[in-house]
Design a protein around this motif. Sequence first.
Motif, mmCIF file in Angstrom:
data_model
loop_
_atom_site.group_PDB
_atom_site.id
_atom_site.type_symbol
_atom_site.label_atom_id
_atom_site.label_comp_id
_atom_site.label_asym_id
_atom_site.label_seq_id
_atom_site.Cartn_x
_atom_site.Cartn_y
_atom_site.Cartn_z
ATOM 1 N N ASP A 1 0.804 -1.225 0.000
ATOM 2 C CA ASP A 1 0.000 0.000 0.000
ATOM 3 C C ASP A 1 0.836 1.273 0.000
ATOM 4 O O ASP A 1 0.293 2.380 0.085
ATOM 5 C CB ASP A 1 -0.981 0.013 1.175
ATOM 6 N N GLY A 2 2.159 1.148 -0.096
ATOM 7 C CA GLY A 2 3.043 2.306 -0.177
ATOM 8 C C GLY A 2 3.555 2.818 1.151
ATOM 9 O O GLY A 2 4.386 3.724 1.196
ATOM 10 N N SER A 3 3.066 2.256 2.259
ATOM 11 C CA SER A 3 3.500 2.704 3.578
ATOM 12 C C SER A 3 4.738 1.926 4.027
ATOM 13 O O SER A 3 4.865 0.730 3.760
ATOM 14 C CB SER A 3 2.360 2.491 4.588
ATOM 15 N N PHE A 4 5.642 2.642 4.709
ATOM 16 C CA PHE A 4 6.863 1.977 5.184
ATOM 17 C C PHE A 4 7.347 2.683 6.445
ATOM 18 O O PHE A 4 7.398 3.906 6.484
ATOM 19 C CB PHE A 4 7.961 2.029 4.115
ATOM 20 N N GLU A 5 7.680 1.912 7.457
ATOM 21 C CA GLU A 5 8.219 2.486 8.682
ATOM 22 C C GLU A 5 9.388 1.654 9.196
ATOM 23 O O GLU A 5 9.508 0.463 8.893
ATOM 24 C CB GLU A 5 7.144 2.593 9.762
#
Length: 226
Positions: A72-76
């Motif tokens: 979904d394009g999220s990264f942490e």
Amino acid sequence: MKKAIFAALMAFAATSTVQAATVYDNGGPDGVGGNETTRWFQAEDFSLAADASIVSAGVYLGTFDGTLGVWDGSFEYNIFSDAAGTPGASLASGSVIATTSDSGVATGFGTGNSFLFEFDLNSAFAATAGTTYWFSIHASTDFDRDELYWVTSGSNGTSFGEESDGGTFDNWFNNGNEHAFYLSDTAVNMGAVPEPATWAFMIMGFGAVGGAMRRQRKANVKVSYA
């Protein structure tokens, strides 16, 4: 004059380039497998031989179908202290924009290759030599299982990776794998700030260019007599 300007510009270009340095390398993909990164926090331990400022990172992820359609394009990321062989207190964290590229190395499961995810940390992390830290990633806005995997590496002998389920840091479990990633002292997406010595050479280069241009202007002035 043109030669002087060219020489100055060449000096500027040569000295303004900052060389990226990998301060820790846990190896590339070994084409064997991976551990899921959207439901779980995945973590790997690391220790540096010398003090360093960690500015960016690269991790290798893969999917069953060889595309990133599940992401979904999220990264942490998180960097933890070590607590008797598992991740301890969070020392640094952030949500980042990761750029992706095809590594050309098969995942070892499903079809397709591993993807290299590269990103800059929100702020540089000062790592002390000989200290064990844990580097952790999570690649989703939630904790549903979307089948996006941190692929394995076979080239490192540190403690196996740890994973924590469901968005908490209180249930770390040894997953029995090493994972492919590296840490660098140079930004990958925004560029790096030149060091003081580089600034000095840049100023000298611009000064040489300015001086040459002034001399040329004077040479082109024609004196008129009434």
